[in-house]
Design a protein around this motif. Structure first.
Motif: not given
Length: 137
Positions: A28-30, A34-44
């Protein structure tokens, strides 16, 4: 046998939990960087956790087990002699029946009945038989 099956299930649950913790602490931190989008990062990250948990179990599925069942010397067998146990049946049993139901259909197992995942996939858990080839010198 009920206690052993329960403990095997706990190990499988801990494998999934470890994949989830690893994903959220390391991946998640990485992804957030990279994405600067918390929701998308959490989903991925959640998708990665599920795929990681499955990846750990796949080698065990090839020999009709899970990590927990392998630890206790158990294996999954077809309870229907006319229907061989296939990888698709194991996936249905372990992912769709158990994981998606949040283990609620496993509760009958505590009272000695077949769990819903076993009834739906016509499978049963038995002690693994030792191969006589392993003992030949």
């Amino acid at each position: 046998m009920r206690l052993i099956r329960f403990l095997a299930q706990v190990i499988d649950w801990l494998v999934s939990l470890a994949a989830l913790v690893f994903s959220f602490l390391a991946i998640l931190p990485v992804l957030k960087q990279l994405l600067h989008n918390t929701a998308l990062s959490a989903l991925l990250t959640l998708l990665t956790a599920v795929l990681l948990a499955i990846a750990v179990q796949v080698p065990f599925w090839s020999v009709n087990q899970t990590a927990g069942k392998a630890f206790f010397g158990l294996e999954i067998q077809s309870s229907n002699a006319d229907r061989p146990l296939t990888l698709s049946i194991l996936i249905q049993r372990e992912i769709f029946c158990k994981l998606m139901s949040c283990y609620l259909i496993c509760l009958p197992m505590l009272w000695g009945s077949s769990g819903g995942h076993e009834t739906a996939t016509e499978t049963q858990v038995v002690r693994r038989r030792k191969s006589s080839a392993c003992y030949k010198k």
